[in-house]
Motif scaffolding. Structure first.
Motif, PDB file in Angstrom:
ATOM      1  N   ALA A   4     -10.301  42.140  19.924  1.00  0.00           N
ATOM      2  CA  ALA A   4     -10.888  40.804  20.012  1.00  0.00           C
ATOM      3  C   ALA A   4     -10.560  39.979  18.770  1.00  0.00           C
ATOM      4  O   ALA A   4     -10.203  38.803  18.862  1.00  0.00           O
ATOM      5  N   LEU A   5     -10.681  40.596  17.586  1.00  0.00           N
ATOM      6  CA  LEU A   5     -10.356  39.887  16.348  1.00  0.00           C
ATOM      7  C   LEU A   5      -8.885  39.482  16.326  1.00  0.00           C
ATOM      8  O   LEU A   5      -8.536  38.386  15.866  1.00  0.00           O
ATOM      9  N   THR A   6      -8.025  40.364  16.823  1.00  0.00           N
ATOM     10  CA  THR A   6      -6.594  40.054  16.866  1.00  0.00           C
ATOM     11  C   THR A   6      -6.335  38.846  17.759  1.00  0.00           C
ATOM     12  O   THR A   6      -5.551  37.955  17.414  1.00  0.00           O
ATOM     13  N   ALA A   7      -7.003  38.806  18.909  1.00  0.00           N
ATOM     14  CA  ALA A   7      -6.830  37.674  19.822  1.00  0.00           C
ATOM     15  C   ALA A   7      -7.263  36.366  19.160  1.00  0.00           C
ATOM     16  O   ALA A   7      -6.587  35.335  19.286  1.00  0.00           O
ATOM     17  N   VAL A  10      -4.609  35.393  16.489  1.00  0.00           N
ATOM     18  CA  VAL A  10      -3.412  34.825  17.124  1.00  0.00           C
ATOM     19  C   VAL A  10      -3.694  33.404  17.613  1.00  0.00           C
ATOM     20  O   VAL A  10      -2.870  32.495  17.433  1.00  0.00           O
ATOM     21  N   ALA A  11      -4.859  33.207  18.227  1.00  0.00           N
ATOM     22  CA  ALA A  11      -5.207  31.889  18.737  1.00  0.00           C
ATOM     23  C   ALA A  11      -5.293  30.858  17.611  1.00  0.00           C
ATOM     24  O   ALA A  11      -4.839  29.712  17.759  1.00  0.00           O
ATOM     25  N   LEU A  12      -5.867  31.246  16.481  1.00  0.00           N
ATOM     26  CA  LEU A  12      -5.997  30.321  15.348  1.00  0.00           C
ATOM     27  C   LEU A  12      -4.630  29.938  14.781  1.00  0.00           C
ATOM     28  O   LEU A  12      -4.389  28.772  14.436  1.00  0.00           O
ATOM     29  N   GLY A  17      -0.309  25.942  14.364  1.00  0.00           N
ATOM     30  CA  GLY A  17       1.077  25.585  14.632  1.00  0.00           C
ATOM     31  C   GLY A  17       1.197  24.334  15.483  1.00  0.00           C
ATOM     32  O   GLY A  17       2.027  23.448  15.211  1.00  0.00           O
ATOM     33  N   LYS A  18       0.362  24.243  16.499  1.00  0.00           N
ATOM     34  CA  LYS A  18       0.396  23.056  17.368  1.00  0.00           C
ATOM     35  C   LYS A  18      -0.068  21.811  16.619  1.00  0.00           C
ATOM     36  O   LYS A  18       0.450  20.711  16.840  1.00  0.00           O
ATOM     37  N   SER A  19      -1.038  21.970  15.735  1.00  0.00           N
ATOM     38  CA  SER A  19      -1.554  20.800  15.014  1.00  0.00           C
ATOM     39  C   SER A  19      -0.543  20.227  14.035  1.00  0.00           C
ATOM     40  O   SER A  19      -0.530  19.021  13.779  1.00  0.00           O
ATOM     41  N   VAL A  20       0.309  21.073  13.468  1.00  0.00           N
ATOM     42  CA  VAL A  20       1.327  20.579  12.525  1.00  0.00           C
ATOM     43  C   VAL A  20       2.715  20.567  13.147  1.00  0.00           C
ATOM     44  O   VAL A  20       3.701  20.297  12.472  1.00  0.00           O
TER      45      VAL A  20
END
Length: 198
Positions: A4-7, A10-12, A17-20
């Motif tokens: 769960a922490l890995t997911a 990765v999401a963060l 990446g999308k924000s910049v």
């Protein structure tokens, strides 16, 4: 919990990446290789037969590596030891590494390097010298607490607190663990010195 922490992690990274408007690999200092070999991390089944079946399924899908204790043959490997308990024997049977706890990786490196250089006497002697410590690090219910207490004692971490289903060790187990280290050198127990030297 780790999955769960890995997911979340990765999401963060993906959100950043999308924000910049950059791919994640550039956020992580750029691409250093074009291909990354993949391996299967464990074969989580209840019985030996189920583990063998799952391993063969992964092999059929093209995977050439599975991370687990190896060296005793397909059937035995599906149920072999933990915390490096059979590291020397596994090396003799063709293994290329082990999965120890986090407080003695330098010991495993010394064993591995001696073995690979052909100095089997040093590899064997080092392994059996540390084996009592490796063994106490597998106490059912207390293993995680033993690992964390060693790290706390050496100053690597501040707290040896463990969550359920792990149980905290008492002073008797703590002393027994430290007794196994009286005649050996463990970097984790000299962490104060290492930090002071920096």
């Amino acid at each position: 919990m780790v999955d769960a922490l890995t997911a979340v992690d990765v999401a963060l990274w993906d959100i950043l990446g999308k924000s910049v408007q950059l791919p994640v690999y550039q956020l992580l200092s750029g691409a250093y290789r074009r291909e990354i070999p993949a391996y299967v991390s464990g074969i989580p089944k209840q019985t030996r037969e189920e583990r063998i079946e799952l391993a063969l399924e992964w092999k059929a899908k093209g995977f050439t590596a599975i991370k687990l204790h190896l060296g005793f043959g397909v059937h035995e490997d599906a149920e072999s030891g933990m915390n490096g308990l059979y590291f020397y024997e596994e090396l003799n049977r063709g293994a290329v590494g082990t999965m120890p706890a986090c407080e003695f990786p330098e010991v495993c490196v010394r064993i591995y390097q001696a073995f690979k250089s052909g100095d089997l006497d040093t590899a064997r002697q080092t392994f059996y010298q540390y084996l009592p410590f490796m063994r106490i690090g597998t106490l059912p219910g207390f293993a995680m607490a033993v690992h964390k207490e060693i790290l706390r004692t050496g100053g690597v971490i501040e707290s040896a607190y463990v969550r359920n289903p792990n149980a905290p060790i008492d002073e008797r187990i703590r002393q027994e663990a430290l007794d196994t280290l009286k005649d050996v050198d463990l970097l984790a127990l000299r962490w104060h010195e290492v930090k002071a030297a920096r």
